[in-house]
Enzyme design. Structure first.
Site, PDB file in Angstrom:
ATOM      1  N   HIS A  87       6.452   1.617 -21.240  1.00 50.07           N
ATOM      2  CA  HIS A  87       5.200   0.452 -20.322  1.00 50.07           C
ATOM      3  C   HIS A  87       4.243  -0.368 -21.512  1.00 50.07           C
ATOM      4  CE1 HIS A  87       2.831  -1.693 -17.846  1.00 50.07           C
ATOM      5  NE2 HIS A  87       1.309  -1.931 -18.679  1.00 50.07           N
ATOM      6  N   ASP A 166      -2.376  -1.304  -5.772  1.00 51.68           N
ATOM      7  CA  ASP A 166      -2.342  -1.198  -7.240  1.00 51.68           C
ATOM      8  C   ASP A 166      -2.645  -2.593  -6.785  1.00 51.68           C
ATOM      9  OD1 ASP A 166      -3.217  -1.479  -9.832  1.00 51.68           O
ATOM     10  OD2 ASP A 166      -1.460  -2.522  -9.803  1.00 51.68           O
ATOM     11  N   ARG A 173      -9.658  -6.995  -9.015  1.00 53.26           N
ATOM     12  CA  ARG A 173     -10.558  -6.837 -10.071  1.00 53.26           C
ATOM     13  C   ARG A 173     -10.080  -8.484 -11.140  1.00 53.26           C
ATOM     14  NH1 ARG A 173      -6.561  -2.646 -12.102  1.00 53.26           N
ATOM     15  NH2 ARG A 173      -8.061  -2.796 -14.490  1.00 53.26           N
ATOM     16  N   SER A 188      -4.832   2.332 -11.962  1.00 55.13           N
ATOM     17  CA  SER A 188      -3.390   0.812 -12.824  1.00 55.13           C
ATOM     18  C   SER A 188      -2.381   1.626 -12.567  1.00 55.13           C
ATOM     19  CB  SER A 188      -4.601  -0.693 -12.912  1.00 55.13           C
ATOM     20  OG  SER A 188      -3.308  -1.594 -12.961  1.00 55.13           O
ATOM     21  N   LYS A 192       1.339   3.435 -10.732  1.00 50.61           N
ATOM     22  CA  LYS A 192       2.850   2.921 -10.608  1.00 50.61           C
ATOM     23  C   LYS A 192       4.190   3.590 -11.487  1.00 50.61           C
ATOM     24  CE  LYS A 192       0.498  -0.731 -12.216  1.00 50.61           C
ATOM     25  NZ  LYS A 192       0.532  -2.335 -11.918  1.00 50.61           N
TER      26      LYS A 192
HETATM   27  N1  URA Z   1      -1.564  -3.621 -16.395  1.00 52.58           N
HETATM   28  C1  URA Z   1      -1.646  -2.874 -15.059  1.00 52.58           C
HETATM   29  O1  URA Z   1      -0.815  -3.059 -15.135  1.00 52.58           O
HETATM   30  N2  URA Z   1      -3.294  -3.231 -15.085  1.00 52.58           N
HETATM   31  C2  URA Z   1      -4.039  -2.779 -15.546  1.00 52.58           C
HETATM   32  O2  URA Z   1      -5.228  -3.137 -15.302  1.00 52.58           O
HETATM   33  C3  URA Z   1      -4.095  -4.207 -16.770  1.00 52.58           C
HETATM   34  C4  URA Z   1      -2.940  -4.345 -17.309  1.00 52.58           C
END
Ligand code: URA
Length: 451
Positions: A87, A166, A173, A188, A192
């Site tokens: 990621h 999320d 947010r 967040s 995932k």
């Molecule tokens: N990417 C995400 O998936 N979540 C966040 O809070 C910030 C960047």
């Protein structure tokens, strides 16, 4: 599944206003309330802002991560192969996932990669993949599981069944300006990753002109938080802190980055014959991230071994075949993957910027190139904006390249952008280039590895 005593909005907001930390049941109760739509959006948003302002303890971040994952479905049943993902916190020209995922899958790993879309100055892998005609990023959990079992690879977006909590929290947010908090970002992202049913995760946290964080310290903090929470949740994890002052590789823009990924993977390309020297930063970061994935999987013992596996897979075309198989599995017509560059959308307008003097390119400002791409329509300002896949910038000259006055520095691709936006983009792109009389020193992209 255990249900939690319903929590009252007033009780949680009062606790946060008084600076009290929430307990585990309160945090799980909050996630359940979000999932079941028990609270109106304005109450959820107010509590998120209270988290943002009052802060979250390490335990609260961990519980929020676990709670968001618990109420978000889970992919599973991929079989016995080691399952890993990467990621990135996002950057300019960061199409690394497009080559890393098929490369890792070609070396025997399962890679179920949930990706995002572009927002602001950073690109998104889903937008890049959608530059390929027919490519479907909306897969059901059952389809993802089938595909990963068969091919070891799937690249897809989050859906309501996957990461629904999320999706809602992130949108709120974003709307209220509460994205920039390391604890909320950690919950967040890691929630995932937990849904993907992984054994291991490698994070690429960027800092610099083209990243969310400008300082290395901020990136280091987030990297530590992501790796730490992932480990507490049972994943093997690493985080790389990487420099994002200049665009990675030569392509910035959706179709252009697919074209570059194709050349990177293709054993017959000039890029491979030149040992990927033209895109040395992109190559080094890809191999660095692959190395951490292979170490975690126990497939490789040292960097030399990783490079030899990678070169064998790229040189034999195995990684390219894996990419082509994924395209076909995700809706692309069978003739397209073999001749992909011919099927990508072409710009209706091309402009060139030229070197104003003799010398060497000493720096290319990622922020300037991203601003140019925003005006060309290759990136989106707001989540609901559309995107022009054909738009972008090809960096004909990179840092370190020698130039003569009048040489083409970069090609600007545009289709939908207005004349005025193209002019602004050209100014940004030219303004991003700096020159020197002597060749600049090459500085590495990977700055720290948090193990
Ligand atoms: N990417 C995400 O998936 N979540 C966040 O809070 C910030 C960047």
């Amino acid at each position: 599944m255990r249900t939690f005593k319903p929590v009252e909005y007033h009780q949680l907001i009062a606790a946060k206003k008084a600076g009290r930390f929430l307990n585990r049941d309160e945090i799980f109760g909050f996630a359940e309330a979000v999932l079941k739509n028990r609270w109106p959006d304005y109450q959820v948003a107010a509590l998120l802002m209270a988290f943002r302002l009052a802060g979250l303890s390490p335990s609260e971040v961990l519980w929020l991560t676990q709670a968001m994952a618990r109420y978000s479905g889970r992919l599973a049943g991929f079989g016995s192969r080691f399952t890993a993902d990467k990621h990135s916190s996002g950057g300019v020209g960061d199409g690394i996932s497009l080559v890393l995922a098929p490369l890792a899958a070609s070396l025997g790993l399962n890679v179920p990669m949930m990706s995002g879309r572009s927002l602001g100055l950073t690109g998104g892998t889903l937008d890049k993949l959608e530059a390929i005609p027919g490519f479907n990023v909306q897969l059901t959990p059952a389809a993802i599981t089938r595909q990963v079992k068969r091919l070891g690879l799937a690249m897809f977006g989050q859906t309501k069944e996957l990461a629904g909590v999320d999706r809602k929290l992130y949108a709120l947010r974003d709307a209220i300006g509460a994205v920039d908090h390391a604890g909320l970002v950690t919950a967040s992202i890691v929630s995932k990753k937990l849904i993907e049913g992984l054994d291991a995760i490698v994070f690429d946290v960027k800092f610099g002109r083209g990243a969310i964080f400008s300082s290395v310290q901020e990136a280091r903090n987030l990297a530590g938080s992501l790796a730490g929470v992932s480990k507490k949740c049972g994943l093997r994890a690493r985080a790389l802190v990487t420099l994002m002052d200049e665009p990675l590789g030569r392509a910035v823009g959706n179709a252009l980055e697919i074209q570059q990924a194709w050349e990177f993977l293709n054993p017959d390309s000039l890029m491979q014959k030149n040992d990927w020297e033209d895109v040395w930063d992109f190559r080094d970061l890809t191999l660095g991230l692959l190395h951490e994935m292979l170490l975690l999987a126990g497939v490789s013992r040292d960097r030399r071994e990783t490079e030899s596996y990678a070169k064998r897979s790229l040189g034999s075309g195995a990684a390219l075949r894996k990419f082509q198989e994924m395209l076909e599995a995700q809706g692309v017509s069978p003739t397209v993957p073999r001749t992909l560059p011919g099927h990508l959308s072409r710009p209706s307008k091309k402009f060139f910027i030229r070197a104003p003097r003799n010398g060497f390119v000493s720096f290319i400002d990622a922020r300037g190139i991203a601003m140019a791409c925003l005006h060309l329509g290759a990136l989106r300002r707001r989540q609901e904006d559309g995107i022009d896949h054909s738009a972008g910038i090809w960096l004909a000259k990179k840092t370190g390249d020698k130039v003569k006055k009048g040489d083409i520095l970069a090609e600007i691709h545009a289709t939908r952008a207005s004349r005025q936006d193209c002019k602004i983009a050209l100014d940004y792109a030219l303004g991003a280039y700096r020159f020197s009389g002597r060749p600049p020193r090459r500085s590495g992209v990977i700055r720290e590895i948090i193990r």
